[in-house]
Scaffold this motif. Structure first.
Motif, mmCIF file in Angstrom:
data_model
loop_
_atom_site.group_PDB
_atom_site.id
_atom_site.type_symbol
_atom_site.label_atom_id
_atom_site.label_comp_id
_atom_site.label_asym_id
_atom_site.label_seq_id
_atom_site.Cartn_x
_atom_site.Cartn_y
_atom_site.Cartn_z
ATOM 1 N N TYR A 88 -3.462 6.120 14.710
ATOM 2 C CA TYR A 88 -3.786 4.909 13.974
ATOM 3 C C TYR A 88 -4.715 5.170 12.784
ATOM 4 C CZ TYR A 88 -1.677 2.723 18.046
ATOM 5 O OH TYR A 88 -0.800 2.355 19.043
ATOM 6 N N SER A 89 -4.639 6.371 12.246
ATOM 7 C CA SER A 89 -5.474 6.703 11.087
ATOM 8 C C SER A 89 -4.891 6.146 9.792
ATOM 9 C CB SER A 89 -5.637 8.226 10.959
ATOM 10 O OG SER A 89 -4.369 8.850 10.755
ATOM 11 N N THR A 90 -3.624 5.744 9.821
ATOM 12 C CA THR A 90 -2.980 5.095 8.675
ATOM 13 C C THR A 90 -2.173 3.903 9.176
ATOM 14 O OG1 THR A 90 -0.877 6.302 8.730
ATOM 15 C CG2 THR A 90 -2.730 7.367 7.587
ATOM 16 N N LEU A 91 -1.711 3.083 8.266
ATOM 17 C CA LEU A 91 -0.904 1.924 8.642
ATOM 18 C C LEU A 91 0.427 2.338 9.257
ATOM 19 C CD1 LEU A 91 -1.466 -0.557 5.668
ATOM 20 C CD2 LEU A 91 -2.664 -0.442 7.866
ATOM 21 N N ARG A 92 0.868 3.567 8.991
ATOM 22 C CA ARG A 92 2.130 4.026 9.578
ATOM 23 C C ARG A 92 2.049 4.103 11.105
ATOM 24 N NH1 ARG A 92 2.034 6.093 4.534
ATOM 25 N NH2 ARG A 92 4.017 6.072 3.385
ATOM 26 N N GLY A 122 4.964 -3.769 8.084
ATOM 27 C CA GLY A 122 6.394 -4.026 8.177
ATOM 28 C C GLY A 122 7.169 -3.299 7.095
ATOM 29 N N ALA A 123 6.621 -3.259 5.889
ATOM 30 C CA ALA A 123 7.289 -2.560 4.790
ATOM 31 C C ALA A 123 7.452 -1.076 5.109
ATOM 32 C CB ALA A 123 6.502 -2.741 3.492
ATOM 33 N N LEU A 124 6.392 -0.461 5.613
ATOM 34 C CA LEU A 124 6.449 0.959 5.943
ATOM 35 C C LEU A 124 7.458 1.231 7.060
ATOM 36 C CD1 LEU A 124 2.630 1.762 5.795
ATOM 37 C CD2 LEU A 124 4.378 2.505 4.161
ATOM 38 N N ALA A 125 7.476 0.353 8.065
ATOM 39 C CA ALA A 125 8.438 0.517 9.156
ATOM 40 C C ALA A 125 9.866 0.357 8.650
ATOM 41 C CB ALA A 125 8.144 -0.490 10.266
ATOM 42 N N SER A 126 10.076 -0.573 7.721
ATOM 43 C CA SER A 126 11.426 -0.797 7.194
ATOM 44 C C SER A 126 11.894 0.375 6.340
ATOM 45 C CB SER A 126 11.474 -2.094 6.381
ATOM 46 O OG SER A 126 10.883 -1.937 5.099
ATOM 47 N N ILE A 127 10.977 1.047 5.677
ATOM 48 C CA ILE A 127 11.331 2.235 4.900
ATOM 49 C C ILE A 127 11.796 3.353 5.832
ATOM 50 C CG2 ILE A 127 10.411 4.069 3.425
ATOM 51 C CD1 ILE A 127 8.492 1.929 2.252
ATOM 52 N N GLN A 128 11.126 3.477 6.965
ATOM 53 C CA GLN A 128 11.453 4.533 7.918
ATOM 54 C C GLN A 128 12.789 4.273 8.608
ATOM 55 O OE1 GLN A 128 8.241 5.401 10.600
ATOM 56 N NE2 GLN A 128 9.423 6.920 11.763
ATOM 57 N N ARG A 132 16.889 -1.332 11.222
ATOM 58 C CA ARG A 132 16.264 -2.208 12.214
ATOM 59 C C ARG A 132 15.922 -3.572 11.618
ATOM 60 N NH1 ARG A 132 16.441 -0.399 17.597
ATOM 61 N NH2 ARG A 132 15.990 1.827 17.684
ATOM 62 N N PHE A 133 15.941 -3.686 10.283
ATOM 63 C CA PHE A 133 15.424 -4.875 9.612
ATOM 64 C C PHE A 133 16.529 -5.609 8.857
ATOM 65 C CE2 PHE A 133 11.845 -2.181 10.350
ATOM 66 C CZ PHE A 133 10.755 -3.020 10.520
ATOM 67 N N ALA A 134 16.552 -6.923 9.022
ATOM 68 C CA ALA A 134 17.421 -7.775 8.211
ATOM 69 C C ALA A 134 16.670 -8.317 7.006
ATOM 70 C CB ALA A 134 17.968 -8.928 9.043
ATOM 71 N N SER A 135 15.372 -8.582 7.178
ATOM 72 C CA SER A 135 14.553 -9.088 6.074
ATOM 73 C C SER A 135 13.084 -8.897 6.398
ATOM 74 C CB SER A 135 14.833 -10.579 5.817
ATOM 75 O OG SER A 135 14.290 -11.385 6.867
ATOM 76 N N LEU A 136 12.279 -9.020 5.370
ATOM 77 C CA LEU A 136 10.817 -9.032 5.506
ATOM 78 C C LEU A 136 10.289 -10.327 4.904
ATOM 79 C CD1 LEU A 136 9.819 -5.456 4.217
ATOM 80 C CD2 LEU A 136 9.797 -6.220 6.597
ATOM 81 N N THR A 137 9.312 -10.928 5.565
ATOM 82 C CA THR A 137 8.541 -12.008 4.963
ATOM 83 C C THR A 137 7.085 -11.575 4.953
ATOM 84 O OG1 THR A 137 10.052 -13.769 5.653
ATOM 85 C CG2 THR A 137 7.789 -14.406 5.151
ATOM 86 N N MET A 138 6.485 -11.588 3.782
ATOM 87 C CA MET A 138 5.102 -11.160 3.610
ATOM 88 C C MET A 138 4.244 -12.378 3.283
ATOM 89 S SD MET A 138 5.625 -7.755 1.261
ATOM 90 C CE MET A 138 6.474 -6.295 1.864
ATOM 91 N N ILE A 139 3.253 -12.647 4.117
ATOM 92 C CA ILE A 139 2.358 -13.782 3.898
ATOM 93 C C ILE A 139 0.995 -13.249 3.467
ATOM 94 C CG2 ILE A 139 1.261 -15.801 4.930
ATOM 95 C CD1 ILE A 139 3.526 -15.919 6.938
ATOM 96 N N GLY A 140 0.602 -13.528 2.242
ATOM 97 C CA GLY A 140 -0.666 -13.032 1.721
ATOM 98 C C GLY A 140 -0.753 -11.522 1.709
ATOM 99 N N PRO A 141 0.278 -10.824 1.200
ATOM 100 C CA PRO A 141 0.279 -9.358 1.255
ATOM 101 C C PRO A 141 -0.595 -8.721 0.185
ATOM 102 C CG PRO A 141 2.207 -10.098 0.072
ATOM 103 C CD PRO A 141 1.494 -11.349 0.554
#
Length: 285
Positions: A88-92, A122-128, A132-141
């Motif tokens: 958990y040293s990075t968001l990844r 979520g963005a990082l996970a979707s890149i990897q 697995r992802f149909a869409s992303l919604t970012m609230i206050g990113p």
């Protein structure tokens, strides 16, 4: 994890043990599965929060979606014994939690809704694993919370460091002072009180660690790699992630749309849930 969803159906795939750990992702992240729709909607909370923060939003979707709620390690009712400083040293590392849950529940084409730091997780996970992802919604990113060159993140790096030093030295005081600022909406002080209480429930060491990983992260270079359709929900007055930040993300993401909510503060899913539901329903439909 709840063994059944609201309709008594068990998840399609049995829980799997995590490599090197005697626990499942569902146990580690306190996963809840609700609803019985054919599509899947996953809600991911922001720093210092937990899955309960979505209680005004997710019920509007359980008729049409299978809804996934969870807590990051160190937050809510997660198993804090699963914390690993290196992972958990990075968001990844937090993004891997998301992917572990998806793998265990055999989830594909997930509509992921992330508040604040969860937008970048979520963005990082979707890149990897984009499948697995149909869409992303970012609230206050925000991909970066401090100013760098021509980029306006909203704070100077020294100010961020000072805030984090205060968090480390006096977790309770930091929570009391920052919750009203982050929440905004002074006419409803009970919302700031709820956020303060959520901050205070975190273990001080884990709160400090997640805080440093969150507020010192810089994921601007990752944004053009996001390929899934993305909705950016921005509040009109947000001290943590201003309008310029939302517009920056919109310009960097190849498949995105930007919506300015009729809301203020950094937590519209608590202060203006109807606005969030309306925008999310329009996007998903």
């Amino acid at each position: 994890m709840s063994g059944m969803n609201d309709h008594g159906d068990r998840p399609e795939k049995a829980a799997i043990l995590l490599k090197g750990e005697n626990m499942t992702a569902s146990h580690r992240n306190n996963v809840k599965v609700l609803g019985n729709g054919e599509r899947t909607l996953m809600f991911a909370h922001g720093y210092g929060c937990d899955q309960s923060m979505w209680r005004h939003v997710y019920p509007s979707f359980t008729d049409q979606f299978r809804v996934i709620l969870f807590d990051y390690v160190g937050s809510g009712s997660s198993d804090s014994s699963a914390f690993e400083k290196t992972r958990y040293s990075t968001l990844r590392g937090y993004g891997q939690d998301v992917l572990d849950i998806m793998e265990e529940l055999d989830l594909h084409e997930v509509h992921f809704v992330g508040h604040s730091v969860s937008s970048m997780i979520g963005a990082l996970a979707s890149i990897q694993y984009p499948d697995r992802f149909a869409s992303l919604t970012m609230i206050g990113p925000s991909p970066c919370y401090f100013n760098v060159g021509n980029y306006v993140g909203g704070m100077e790096r020294a100010d961020v460091e000072s805030l984090l030093d205060t968090l480390e030295s006096n977790h309770i005081s930091w929570s009391a002072s920052m919750a009203p600022v982050i929440m905004g909406n002074p006419e409803t002080p009970e919302l700031a009180g709820e956020l303060e209480a959520s901050f205070c429930r975190m273990d001080p060491f884990l709160a400090n660690h997640f805080g440093r990983v969150t507020f010192l992260s810089d994921n601007r270079a990752d944004l053009p790699k996001v390929t899934v359709n993305t909705l950016i929900l921005q509040c009109q007055k947000d001290i943590i992630a201003g309008i310029a930040v939302g517009e920056y993300i919109h310009a960097c993401l190849p498949n995105s749309q930007f919506v300015l909510l009729n809301a203020t503060g950094h937590c519209p899913h608590l202060s203006a849930p109807k606005e969030v539901v309306k925008a999310l329903q329009a996007f998903l439909n």
